[in-house]
Design an enzyme around this catalytic site. Structure first.
Site, PDB file in Angstrom:
ATOM      1  N   THR A 152       8.413  -6.989  -5.233  1.00 25.89           N
ATOM      2  CA  THR A 152       8.147  -7.813  -4.054  1.00 25.89           C
ATOM      3  C   THR A 152       7.805  -6.950  -2.851  1.00 25.89           C
ATOM      4  OG1 THR A 152       9.068  -9.485  -2.576  1.00 25.89           O
ATOM      5  CG2 THR A 152      10.602  -7.835  -3.353  1.00 25.89           C
ATOM      6  N   HIS A 153       7.043  -7.534  -1.934  1.00 23.23           N
ATOM      7  CA  HIS A 153       6.795  -6.887  -0.643  1.00 23.23           C
ATOM      8  C   HIS A 153       7.686  -7.485   0.449  1.00 23.23           C
ATOM      9  CE1 HIS A 153       3.540  -4.626  -2.206  1.00 23.23           C
ATOM     10  NE2 HIS A 153       2.616  -5.566  -2.194  1.00 23.23           N
ATOM     11  N   LYS A 160       0.805  -1.237   0.000  1.00 21.04           N
ATOM     12  CA  LYS A 160       0.000   0.000   0.000  1.00 21.04           C
ATOM     13  C   LYS A 160       0.838   1.288   0.000  1.00 21.04           C
ATOM     14  CE  LYS A 160      -3.400  -0.883  -0.685  1.00 21.04           C
ATOM     15  NZ  LYS A 160      -3.661  -1.436  -2.070  1.00 21.04           N
ATOM     16  N   TRP A 199       1.836   2.152  -8.989  1.00 23.85           N
ATOM     17  CA  TRP A 199       2.184   3.441  -9.600  1.00 23.85           C
ATOM     18  C   TRP A 199       3.658   3.471 -10.011  1.00 23.85           C
ATOM     19  CZ3 TRP A 199       2.331   8.324  -5.946  1.00 23.85           C
ATOM     20  CH2 TRP A 199       2.620   9.469  -6.693  1.00 23.85           C
ATOM     21  N   LYS A 224      -7.969   6.494  -3.607  1.00 23.06           N
ATOM     22  CA  LYS A 224      -7.989   7.959  -3.557  1.00 23.06           C
ATOM     23  C   LYS A 224      -6.686   8.563  -4.077  1.00 23.06           C
ATOM     24  CE  LYS A 224     -11.076   9.679   0.056  1.00 23.06           C
ATOM     25  NZ  LYS A 224     -11.051  10.366   1.373  1.00 23.06           N
ATOM     26  N   ARG A 253       6.066   5.225   2.104  1.00 16.43           N
ATOM     27  CA  ARG A 253       4.906   6.100   2.253  1.00 16.43           C
ATOM     28  C   ARG A 253       4.633   6.269   3.740  1.00 16.43           C
ATOM     29  NH1 ARG A 253      -1.287   4.885  -0.003  1.00 16.43           N
ATOM     30  NH2 ARG A 253      -1.958   7.071   0.010  1.00 16.43           N
ATOM     31  N   SER A 263      -4.915   2.963   3.758  1.00 20.55           N
ATOM     32  CA  SER A 263      -5.009   2.292   2.464  1.00 20.55           C
ATOM     33  C   SER A 263      -5.164   0.776   2.648  1.00 20.55           C
ATOM     34  CB  SER A 263      -3.753   2.624   1.647  1.00 20.55           C
ATOM     35  OG  SER A 263      -3.861   2.124   0.346  1.00 20.55           O
TER      36      SER A 263
HETATM   37  P1  A3P Z   1      -4.986   4.830  -1.378  1.00 21.33           P
HETATM   38  O1  A3P Z   1      -5.643   3.589  -0.881  1.00 21.33           O
HETATM   39  O2  A3P Z   1      -4.606   5.755  -0.255  1.00 21.33           O
HETATM   40  O3  A3P Z   1      -5.777   5.530  -2.421  1.00 21.33           O
HETATM   41  P2  A3P Z   1      -0.062  -0.308  -3.753  1.00 21.33           P
HETATM   42  O4  A3P Z   1       0.027  -0.203  -5.241  1.00 21.33           O
HETATM   43  O5  A3P Z   1       1.278  -0.450  -3.095  1.00 21.33           O
HETATM   44  O6  A3P Z   1      -1.047  -1.329  -3.316  1.00 21.33           O
HETATM   45  O7  A3P Z   1      -0.569   1.113  -3.212  1.00 21.33           O
HETATM   46  C1  A3P Z   1      -1.877   1.540  -3.450  1.00 21.33           C
HETATM   47  C2  A3P Z   1      -2.018   2.996  -3.073  1.00 21.33           C
HETATM   48  O8  A3P Z   1      -1.334   3.829  -4.043  1.00 21.33           O
HETATM   49  C3  A3P Z   1      -3.480   3.437  -3.094  1.00 21.33           C
HETATM   50  O9  A3P Z   1      -3.587   4.410  -2.056  1.00 21.33           O
HETATM   51  C4  A3P Z   1      -3.574   4.033  -4.483  1.00 21.33           C
HETATM   52  O10 A3P Z   1      -4.658   4.891  -4.667  1.00 21.33           O
HETATM   53  C5  A3P Z   1      -2.252   4.772  -4.567  1.00 21.33           C
HETATM   54  N1  A3P Z   1      -1.898   5.142  -5.960  1.00 21.33           N
HETATM   55  C6  A3P Z   1      -1.856   4.346  -7.033  1.00 21.33           C
HETATM   56  N2  A3P Z   1      -1.514   5.044  -8.126  1.00 21.33           N
HETATM   57  C7  A3P Z   1      -1.339   6.322  -7.743  1.00 21.33           C
HETATM   58  C8  A3P Z   1      -0.981   7.528  -8.411  1.00 21.33           C
HETATM   59  N3  A3P Z   1      -0.753   7.567  -9.712  1.00 21.33           N
HETATM   60  N4  A3P Z   1      -0.889   8.650  -7.667  1.00 21.33           N
HETATM   61  C9  A3P Z   1      -1.136   8.636  -6.349  1.00 21.33           C
HETATM   62  N5  A3P Z   1      -1.464   7.530  -5.653  1.00 21.33           N
HETATM   63  C10 A3P Z   1      -1.573   6.386  -6.340  1.00 21.33           C
END
Ligand code: A3P
Length: 291
Positions: A92-93, A42, A47, A255, A115, A123
């Site tokens: 990987t996590h 998360k 991204w 979000k 983060r 999240s």
């Molecule tokens: P939120 O749940 O706060 O919206 P992961 O990919 O590690 O699972 O992380 C997911 C988080 O990254 C989510 O956070 C998601 O909305 C956010 N995210 C994904 N793409 C994004 C982007 N382009 N800009 C900002 N946040 C992004």
């Protein structure tokens, strides 16, 4: 399911035999030009993975393979990774101590995304809620008390995870470990993407960087998400998506903002969090951005 002090996500390879998969990853045969994206869940994995792929490919087409295709602990068969062309963007996590030995010892680039843990917690709560892990009357505060502050949380404690990477960054003599903060990427995507390009030795024009930033904005990635999944090479070639035991597919693009924790934390919970944070991070030089 708990392994090495970590509650594991429900990916089948981990459910079936976590230790086997952890050891396979630890002993993975690596190449010098491998790039591994290492993130606490998360933290913006999807991204940054897409940004990295665009930089490597030299174009701004969305990567047709889903992230999970290279997701070391989730792909059904790790052999698939051996047949990928170089450079391989793996992800990987797993915490630093479990990353492929060859990568951490012989070189190979690591990108670590950090983060702020309050937004990570929010999240994660919504991720698990949308995955059907618990229902709506399980409140965020209950989630924090039982799962996030609990003795084991998903992939172990956030603090252990970031502190291990901070230590690794301090020992990084060859500039192979790159740290990117979600919040910096959000506030200053052009500069952060340029920094990433430099780390990856990618020649990138200003226009190319701007195009990547635009294509990887939250809104654009969210709407592309479905198409990317439908075209997943993993589905086409291997015939299966990342297998896991959750009821619903969690929503990965919720979000995408900094500071949504303010809508979830009560004053009491926040004070408790700050006390734990201060204590855990007292010897850390990391600057974590909460807003
Ligand atoms: P939120 O749940 O706060 O919206 P992961 O990919 O590690 O699972 O992380 C997911 C988080 O990254 C989510 O956070 C998601 O909305 C956010 N995210 C994904 N793409 C994004 C982007 N382009 N800009 C900002 N946040 C992004």
């Amino acid at each position: 399911l708990i392994f090495d002090g970590m509650a594991l996500p429900p990916f089948l390879p981990l459910r079936e035999n976590a230790e086997k998969r952890f050891m396979e990853i630890r002993n993975l045969e690596c190449r010098k030009d491998d790039i591994i994206l290492a993130t606490y869940p998360k933290s913006g994995t999807h991204w940054i993975w897409e940004v990295v792929c665009m930089l490597i490919k030299g174009n701004t087409e969305y990567t047709k393979e889903t992230k999970e295709f290279f997701f070391l602990e989730a792909i059904p068969d790790l052999d698939v990774v051996h047949n990928l062309p170089s450079p391989r963007p793996l992800n990987t996590h797993l915490p630093y101590r479990w990353l492929p030995k060859q990568l951490t010892e012989k070189g190979g680039k690591i990108i670590n995304v950090i983060r702020n843990p309050k937004d990570v917690a929010v999240s994660m709560y919504h991720h698990l809620l949308s995955a059907g892990e618990f229902n709506k009357d399980f409140t965020f505060t209950q989630f924090m008390e039982t799962l996030f502050f609990g003795p084991v949380c998903t992939m172990g404690s956030w603090y252990d995870y970031v502190k291990e990477f901070e230590q690794a960054a301090e020992n990084d003599r060859h500039g192979l470990l790159f740290t990117v903060h979600f919040e910096n990427m959000k506030k200053n995507p052009i500069d952060e993407t340029k920094r990433l390009a430099k780390f990856l030795n990618v020649e990138a024009s200003d226009k190319f960087i701007e195009d990547i930033v635009e294509k990887c904005s939250f809104e654009n990635l969210k709407s592309a998400d479905k198409t990317i999944k439908d075209q997943s090479i993993m589905k086409k070639i291997v015939g299966i998506g990342p297998e896991h035991t959750r009821k619903n597919k969690p929503n990965m693009y919720r979000k995408g903002v900094i500071g949504d924790w303010k809508n979830h934390f009560t004053v009491t919970l926040n004070e408790r969090f700050d006390r734990i944070f201060e204590d855990e991070m007292k010897n850390s030089k990391l600057h974590i951005h909460f807003e």
